[in-house]
Design a protein around this motif. Structure first.
Motif, PDB file in Angstrom:
ATOM      1  N   PRO A  81       6.656   7.428 -23.455  1.00  0.00           N
ATOM      2  CA  PRO A  81       6.369   7.841 -22.193  1.00  0.00           C
ATOM      3  C   PRO A  81       7.656   8.898 -21.639  1.00  0.00           C
ATOM      4  N   ALA A 106      -0.491  14.391 -27.775  1.00  0.00           N
ATOM      5  CA  ALA A 106      -0.974  13.437 -26.779  1.00  0.00           C
ATOM      6  C   ALA A 106      -0.803  11.893 -27.142  1.00  0.00           C
ATOM      7  N   ALA A 107      -0.976  11.593 -28.383  1.00  0.00           N
ATOM      8  CA  ALA A 107      -0.836  10.407 -29.034  1.00  0.00           C
ATOM      9  C   ALA A 107       0.562   9.899 -28.849  1.00  0.00           C
ATOM     10  N   THR A 145       2.808  11.178 -27.067  1.00  0.00           N
ATOM     11  CA  THR A 145       3.465  11.381 -25.604  1.00  0.00           C
ATOM     12  C   THR A 145       3.034   9.691 -25.168  1.00  0.00           C
ATOM     13  N   ALA A 146       2.025   9.299 -25.410  1.00  0.00           N
ATOM     14  CA  ALA A 146       1.307   8.076 -24.786  1.00  0.00           C
ATOM     15  C   ALA A 146       2.225   6.914 -25.224  1.00  0.00           C
ATOM     16  N   ARG A 147       2.513   7.129 -26.751  1.00  0.00           N
ATOM     17  CA  ARG A 147       3.263   6.116 -27.183  1.00  0.00           C
ATOM     18  C   ARG A 147       4.803   6.015 -26.737  1.00  0.00           C
TER      19      ARG A 147
END
Length: 255
Positions: free
Chosen positions: A140, A133-134, A136-138
Motif C-alpha cells: 500500500p 495494480a496487484a 500496489t494492493a500488496r
C-alpha cells in the motif's frame, strides 16, 4: 564499477598468505538498438554475440566487423572441474543494460514506438496496469508515492527483468566459466513462483520455484509466453539500480 573492482580483489587474492592470482577483466557493452531489446530471444542473441564471435550473424546477433569478443580471450579457470573457485576471468557489463529489457515483448511494444521517454513510460504503465495494480494492493505504501507510479512500474517489470535479463546474464556466466557483473534496475528482492514444482524446467543459475501459485504465474508472466509455468515475483517494495554478480556456474551470488 565498484562491484567489479570488489570482485577483482576477491578473485585475485586468496585467503591468508596464498599468492595473488592474475585475473583478466573484460568490460563489454553493445551499442543500444531497439531491435535487440524487442524480445527475450533478441536480447539473448545480442549478448551471446557480444561475448562470443562464433554466435554472430544477422539481425540482433550482428556486430561491428572489427568488434573483438570475450570468449576467445578468456584465461579460463585454473581447474576446469572447479570453475567457481579457480576462475581467472571477470566480465563487467553496463550499469543499465538490464533496464533495456523493459522494452521486450508485446507489453513493451508501446514503449518501443514512443517518441520520447515520458510517452514510453506511459506506454509501459498502460501495458502493465494489471500487474501495477496487484503490487500496489500488496504494498500500500506505493499508492502514497507521487505520480507517475514509476516505483510500482519497476516492480511490475520484475518478471520481464528476471526472464529477459537475469536469466541471460546467468547463462553468459555459465557459458564463459567466468564471474559476470551486470547492471539492472529492479526490485531488490524477488522469488520464482510456479504452477507446479514437479513440472518446473531447469533455470539458468539453478534458481528454483519458491512458491506454487498458478494464478500468480498467469498474472505476472509475459503474454507472449502463455505456456510458461513460472514467473518472477517481487518480494520487496523497493527497486534499486544494482550490480548483479554471477559465479561461473551462473548462480546469482550478490546484489
Amino acid at each position: 564499477m565498484a562491484a567489479a573492482l570488489a570482485f577483482v580483489a576477491a578473485l585475485a587474492f586468496a585467503a591468508g598468505t596464498a599468492p595473488a592470482r592474475e585475473v583478466r577483466v573484460f568490460a563489454a557493452g553493445p551499442r543500444f538498438d531497439m531491435g535487440w531489446a524487442a524480445s527475450r530471444e533478441a536480447f539473448r542473441a545480442k549478448l551471446l554475440a557480444l561475448v562470443d564471435a562464433r554466435r554472430r550473424g544477422a539481425g540482433p546477433a550482428a556486430m561491428q566487423v572489427t568488434a573483438r569478443d570475450v570468449a576467445s580471450r578468456l584465461r579460463g579457470p585454473a581447474d576446469p572441474r572447479d570453475p567457481v573457485r579457480t576462475a581467472r576471468d571477470l566480465v563487467a557489463l553496463p550499469e543499465d543494460l538490464g533496464l533495456m529489457a523493459a522494452f521486450a515483448g508485446a507489453r513493451g511494444a508501446p514503449a518501443r514506438s514512443a517518441p520520447d521517454l515520458t510517452t514510453s513510460i506511459a506506454g509501459l504503465l498502460a501495458s502493465y496496469a494489471p500487474v501495477v495494480a496487484a503490487y500496489t494492493a500488496r504494498f500500500p505504501e506505493l499508492a502514497a508515492r507521487p505520480s507517475p507510479p514509476t516505483r510500482a512500474l519497476a516492480l511490475a517489470l520484475t518478471d520481464t527483468f528476471g526472464r529477459v535479463a537475469v536469466e541471460t546474464f546467468a547463462e553468459l556466466a555459465d557459458r564463459l566459466d567466468a564471474y559476470v557483473v551486470a547492471g539492472v534496475s529492479m526490485a531488490q528482492d524477488w522469488r520464482v513462483v510456479c504452477a507446479d514444482r514437479a513440472a518446473m524446467p531447469p533455470l539458468p543459475g539453478g534458481a528454483r520455484c519458491e512458491r506454487e501459485d498458478a494464478a500468480r504465474v498467469a498474472l505476472l508472466r509475459a503474454p507472449d509466453e502463455p505456456s510458461r509455468t513460472y514467473a518472477y515475483e517481487a518480494t520487496s517494495p523497493r527497486p534499486s539500480t544494482m550490480g548483479l554478480v554471477f559465479d561461473p556456474d551462473g548462480r546469482l551470488i550478490s546484489k
